[in-house]
Structures are given as C-alpha cells and as structure tokens.
Design a protein around this motif. Structure first.
Motif, PDB file in Angstrom:
ATOM      1  N   ILE A  49      -2.141  -1.041   8.856  1.00 13.23           N
ATOM      2  CA  ILE A  49      -1.851  -2.227   7.760  1.00 13.23           C
ATOM      3  C   ILE A  49      -2.488  -3.226   8.189  1.00 13.23           C
ATOM      4  CG2 ILE A  49      -0.136  -3.112   6.489  1.00 13.23           C
ATOM      5  CD1 ILE A  49       1.694  -0.786   7.263  1.00 13.23           C
TER       6      ILE A  49
ATOM      7  N   ALA B  10      -0.039  -6.865   2.946  1.00 19.40           N
ATOM      8  CA  ALA B  10       0.778  -6.515   2.020  1.00 19.40           C
ATOM      9  C   ALA B  10       1.167  -7.600   0.910  1.00 19.40           C
ATOM     10  CB  ALA B  10       2.238  -6.230   2.403  1.00 19.40           C
TER      11      ALA B  10
ATOM     12  N   PRO C  76       6.290  -9.637   4.032  1.00 18.49           N
ATOM     13  CA  PRO C  76       5.280  -8.874   4.134  1.00 18.49           C
ATOM     14  C   PRO C  76       4.203  -8.751   5.085  1.00 18.49           C
ATOM     15  CG  PRO C  76       5.465  -9.848   1.736  1.00 18.49           C
ATOM     16  CD  PRO C  76       6.665 -10.459   2.745  1.00 18.49           C
TER      17      PRO C  76
ATOM     18  N   LEU D 217       4.239  -6.641   8.326  1.00 14.03           N
ATOM     19  CA  LEU D 217       3.663  -5.273   8.496  1.00 14.03           C
ATOM     20  C   LEU D 217       2.492  -5.405   8.918  1.00 14.03           C
ATOM     21  CD1 LEU D 217       4.995  -3.984   4.681  1.00 14.03           C
ATOM     22  CD2 LEU D 217       6.215  -3.686   6.888  1.00 14.03           C
TER      23      LEU D 217
ATOM     24  N   LEU E 106       8.930   2.548   5.476  1.00 12.77           N
ATOM     25  CA  LEU E 106       9.090   2.136   4.486  1.00 12.77           C
ATOM     26  C   LEU E 106       9.507   3.254   3.348  1.00 12.77           C
ATOM     27  CD1 LEU E 106       5.798   0.195   3.616  1.00 12.77           C
ATOM     28  CD2 LEU E 106       8.036  -0.731   3.889  1.00 12.77           C
TER      29      LEU E 106
ATOM     30  N   PHE F 264       3.540  -3.917  -5.800  1.00 11.26           N
ATOM     31  CA  PHE F 264       3.450  -3.839  -4.565  1.00 11.26           C
ATOM     32  C   PHE F 264       2.059  -3.289  -4.096  1.00 11.26           C
ATOM     33  CE2 PHE F 264       3.984  -1.796  -0.445  1.00 11.26           C
ATOM     34  CZ  PHE F 264       4.241  -2.718   0.382  1.00 11.26           C
ATOM     35  N   ASP F 265       1.490  -4.089  -3.113  1.00 12.18           N
ATOM     36  CA  ASP F 265       0.152  -3.361  -2.863  1.00 12.18           C
ATOM     37  C   ASP F 265       0.240  -3.285  -1.147  1.00 12.18           C
ATOM     38  OD1 ASP F 265      -1.275  -3.167  -5.037  1.00 12.18           O
ATOM     39  OD2 ASP F 265      -2.050  -5.066  -5.168  1.00 12.18           O
ATOM     40  N   LEU F 266      -0.039  -2.167  -0.595  1.00 12.75           N
ATOM     41  CA  LEU F 266      -0.140  -2.094   0.830  1.00 12.75           C
ATOM     42  C   LEU F 266      -1.584  -1.880   1.224  1.00 12.75           C
ATOM     43  CD1 LEU F 266       1.651  -1.764   3.616  1.00 12.75           C
ATOM     44  CD2 LEU F 266       1.505   0.399   3.232  1.00 12.75           C
TER      45      LEU F 266
ATOM     46  N   THR G 175      -4.648  -1.201   3.772  1.00 12.55           N
ATOM     47  CA  THR G 175      -4.812  -0.535   4.983  1.00 12.55           C
ATOM     48  C   THR G 175      -6.369  -0.545   5.145  1.00 12.55           C
ATOM     49  OG1 THR G 175      -4.905   1.870   4.373  1.00 12.55           O
ATOM     50  CG2 THR G 175      -2.935   0.711   4.170  1.00 12.55           C
TER      51      THR G 175
ATOM     52  N   TYR H  56      12.116  -1.604   3.553  1.00 16.62           N
ATOM     53  CA  TYR H  56      11.968  -1.509   4.869  1.00 16.62           C
ATOM     54  C   TYR H  56      13.168  -0.928   5.676  1.00 16.62           C
ATOM     55  CZ  TYR H  56      10.967  -2.386   9.798  1.00 16.62           C
ATOM     56  OH  TYR H  56      10.750  -2.188  11.200  1.00 16.62           O
TER      57      TYR H  56
END
Length: 273
Positions: free
Chosen positions: A23, A26, A40, A43, A67, A94-96, A98, A116
């Motif tokens: 990650i 976020a 965020p 993470l 998550l 929401f954007d994760l 990676t 979380y």
C-alpha cells in the motif's frame, strides 16, 4: 443491491491481482456509512495478503490488520493500474493505491463502507460479522443445521432467508429464485417446512447462488465487477421481475407481493404453502 454472488464475483475479479501488493497511499472522499477507523496514511507500507468474503463483506487481509468493505445498495469496486482510472469523481469515495494498482469504491448512494479492524476478533469486526449465518457455498453449510434453523423460526421463509442469521447472502433476487426452484411459497412459515422440502430448499440455495456466481452475478442497473464487466444471471431468472408473465413450468401468470417492503415474485400454482 449487490448480493452474495455479486460480492463473490467482485472478489474473484481482483483478489489475485492485488495479493502481495504494498500500500502506497489511501484517499477518502465523502463520508460513508461508518468511519474508516484510522488515518488513511497509517495504511501506507502495509502488504495486502489476500481478499476473503464473509456474507456480503469483503475482508482485505493486510500484514497488519484488515479492511472490511461493503458495497451497500449501489456500490462497486474497480481495480486497475493508476493510469487506467480517471480522476476521482463525486461518487468515488475511497481509493487504495498499491504497487500493483488502485482499488476504488464507487457508491452513488453512500451506503457502502470501508472499515479498519485490528483483526477478525476485534470488536469492530465482530459487530459487523459476529451474527452472520452459515455460508451457503461452503462445506460447513450442512442440511441438518439448516433444517434445525428452519424449525426454530415461525417467520415466513422468504423473510427468514433475507435476514441472514440462518444463512447469509440469499438476497431479494435470489430468494425469489430459490423458493421457486424449491417449489415453496414465500409465505410459508419456516417451521412448517418438513425435512423433504427443507432438503430441496437447501439444494436450491446452493444451486442458484453457484449459478449466479458463474454468470458473473446480476446486473439490473449498474453492477459490474472490479474489471468493469456486468453480470448475466438476470437473463435466466425464472420469476424475479416477471410479474404477469407466464410461469416457465405451468404457464400461470406470475404474481408479485410485498414482504417487509421488498418485492417477492412467485407462482401461486407451483409454490405451495
């Protein structure tokens, strides 16, 4: 509303691609149903180990914590390279980011969630997962336990299936299809369903949900998996949203009734109390 097949199809469409990713960032958009539960940026640096499903929740296991993602009434996930997604829009919450791509939650109605938890035993996770029933597509879903659960309830069977405390994931579309396949009235009190009909119902749950997963889920309006592909199960639905059309078995017109503010489609001739 995305139901178990749609959530499982979504999981399968991105779980292998994100496994092992680191990650990098976020982003949170407008508030969702529940708060994330940490900043965020906390993470960053964690590794995505795997993605599992429990009921309609996706569990993203990380090297530290997990998550829990829920698609709510209208949500969907996309997983793509960073340059393969447009800039976040109004409904991208929401954007994760990676090392292997970006996981984005799109939800026009904002009933979805990203939460979380330190682990599955964390009270935060248990509040969401602790009362969920048996998983219908797993070996632990046993006919005997299912029948015992039916006998313990006087609730109309359609509403018991929707409740999720006996078996998870049989949402509104699939409950109508399952009960038609099992030839059981949606109005039948659960405890009046004897062993033979209970076994038919058990087998119908497994068969209908498995078929829906194989068909990529159901797309009535805007569902798509994490690759942007729609589902096709709606093309083989036998009763759902077919009020007034002839039953595929007896040609009698199909009926619709309201149960708990949800539409139920069924055949009065084929489905007996």
């Amino acid at each position: 509303m995305p139901e178990l097949p749609e959530v499982e199809v979504t999981r399968r469409s991105f779980a292998p691609a994100i496994a092992g990713a680191r990650i990098e960032a976020a982003r949170l958009g407008k508030p969702l149903r529940w708060p994330l539960g940490l900043a965020p940026e906390d993470l960053v640096g964690r590794e995505v180990l795997a993605v599992r499903r429990r009921g309609k929740y996706l569990l993203v296991d990380m090297s530290e914590g997990l998550l829990l993602l829920h698609l709510g009434m209208s949500g969907s996930l996309r997983f793509a390279p960073a340059d393969g997604l447009p800039p976040p829009g109004t409904h991208d919450h929401f954007d994760l980011f990676t090392s292997q791509g970006v996981l984005r939650l799109h939800d026009p109605r904002r009933f979805g969630a990203v939460v979380y938890a330190a682990g599955e035993a964390d009270p935060v996770a248990q509040k969401l997962l602790g009362r969920l029933g048996m998983e219908p597509l797993e070996d632990a879903f046993a006919p005997q336990a299912f029948y015992a659960g039916l006998q313990a309830s006087r609730t109309p069977i359609k509403q018991l299936l929707l409740g999720g405390k006996l078996v998870v994931g049989v949402g509104n579309i699939y409950a109508s299809e399952v009960l038609f396949t099992a030839r059981i009235s949606p109005l039948a009190p659960a405890n009046t369903i004897g062993p033979r009909r209970a076994l038919r119902l058990y087998e119908a749950i497994r068969r209908v949900l498995a078929a829906a997963v194989e068909q990529g889920g159901t797309t009535l309006k805007d569902f798509s998996n994490a690759d942007g592909m729609p589902g096709h199960f709606q093309l083989q639905a036998q009763v759902y949203d077919r009020e007034g059309l002839p039953c595929t078995q007896c040609a009698a017109p199909l009926r619709m009734l309201r149960q708990g503010q949800r539409s139920t489609f069924y055949c009065t001739h084929c489905q007996k109390l």
